[in-house]
Design a protein around this motif. Sequence first.
Motif, mmCIF file in Angstrom:
data_model
loop_
_atom_site.group_PDB
_atom_site.id
_atom_site.type_symbol
_atom_site.label_atom_id
_atom_site.label_comp_id
_atom_site.label_asym_id
_atom_site.label_seq_id
_atom_site.Cartn_x
_atom_site.Cartn_y
_atom_site.Cartn_z
ATOM 1 N N ALA A 102 0.842 -1.208 0.000
ATOM 2 C CA ALA A 102 0.000 0.000 0.000
ATOM 3 C C ALA A 102 0.872 1.251 0.000
ATOM 4 C CB ALA A 102 -0.924 -0.006 1.211
ATOM 5 N N VAL A 105 1.872 1.770 -3.581
ATOM 6 C CA VAL A 105 0.728 2.165 -4.418
ATOM 7 C C VAL A 105 0.358 3.629 -4.154
ATOM 8 C CG1 VAL A 105 -1.738 1.767 -4.803
ATOM 9 C CG2 VAL A 105 -0.186 -0.170 -4.673
ATOM 10 N N SER A 109 0.425 6.541 -6.917
ATOM 11 C CA SER A 109 -0.830 7.149 -7.367
ATOM 12 C C SER A 109 -1.047 8.560 -6.806
ATOM 13 C CB SER A 109 -2.014 6.240 -7.025
ATOM 14 O OG SER A 109 -2.026 5.969 -5.655
ATOM 15 N N CYS A 122 -1.813 0.619 -12.224
ATOM 16 C CA CYS A 122 -2.095 0.985 -10.831
ATOM 17 C C CYS A 122 -3.405 0.411 -10.310
ATOM 18 C CB CYS A 122 -2.113 2.499 -10.682
ATOM 19 S SG CYS A 122 -0.465 3.195 -10.708
ATOM 20 N N SER A 123 -4.440 0.340 -11.192
ATOM 21 C CA SER A 123 -5.738 -0.153 -10.714
ATOM 22 C C SER A 123 -5.608 -1.618 -10.276
ATOM 23 C CB SER A 123 -6.807 0.012 -11.778
ATOM 24 O OG SER A 123 -6.383 -0.614 -12.961
ATOM 25 N N GLN A 126 -3.859 -1.603 -6.954
ATOM 26 C CA GLN A 126 -4.784 -1.154 -5.904
ATOM 27 C C GLN A 126 -5.757 -2.266 -5.510
ATOM 28 O OE1 GLN A 126 -6.267 2.321 -7.869
ATOM 29 N NE2 GLN A 126 -4.767 3.675 -6.925
ATOM 30 N N THR A 130 -6.144 -4.017 -1.925
ATOM 31 C CA THR A 130 -7.452 -3.998 -1.242
ATOM 32 C C THR A 130 -7.836 -5.407 -0.796
ATOM 33 O OG1 THR A 130 -8.072 -2.194 -2.709
ATOM 34 C CG2 THR A 130 -9.860 -3.240 -1.472
#
Lengths: 153, 153
Positions: A102, A105, A109, A122-123, A126, A130
């Motif tokens: 995290a 990331v 971002s 990046c998505s 992420q 998560t």
Amino acid sequence: MKDVVGSPGTKTGLMLRIGQCGFAAASIAFMVCAAGFASYTAFCYLIASMGLQVLWSFGLACLDVYALKIKRDLQSPVLVSLFVVGDWVTATLSLAAACSSAGIVVLYSNDLSLCRSEHLPCSKYQLSVTFAFITWFLIALSSYLMLWILASV
Amino acid sequence: MKDVVGSPGTKTGLMLRIGQCGFAAASIAFMVCAAGFASYTAFCYLIASMGLQVLWSFGLACLDVYALKIKRDLQSPVLVSLFVVGDWVTATLSLAAACSSAGIVVLYSNDLSLCRSEHLPCSKYQLSVTFAFITWFLIALSSYLMLWILASV
């Protein structure tokens, strides 16, 4: 003791283990699909930690299925102590992996805004992080339940 | 119960709290001295988390000094429950902060090898993260001790 939600050898316990296993597997899948993950130590550690989580939770899920089938009580002090130690260790490793990933990331971002300019996936990063946090939440829930059961066994 | 090493209201307990306080303060000091830390969310979060740790451990250290002075027993179930919750919350936050910062430090020093070329204060970041991990280790030790004491109160 059989009535405690999420205890080993019960249907809710089995669902909790399947949930941990599923979210950890999803976290690995999204990370593996993201191009270039192997250049980041933290992302490789996330995969290793989630892999260990999948193995541990899958093993305990199988044990739950076996206990449900032959209607055996899994709540002996020795077994529950083993579950407590395993759950705490994997929970700590999962939190460490989720947080270190995290950190990267958020750096990419938010802090450096590299996600648009560098065409990084990046998505996917992420989503993977998560799912790792959801896995940690579920394993932390299991850890507290096991500790509670150990205290009352 | 007074004989448990590190329990509240004892000299070893006080030393443990002072250790947590000291290492958390050292972590903040090294991070604040490193130029450009404020552009990284994870490093700001590390400072916030270590700040909370300093406040919590300093408060409990004062309570320990007070208990040692008037020779009062701090091991009532209500007080120990409060210590357990506080210790677990701050331990989780400290681990999360240390790991997210460690993710970035490893990224810069190992994965991207930016420490030499970009003249970043990597050694200060590394020292700050190391002290954060030591703080986490000490607070995790306190957490387990408190849980142990709560179980036997």
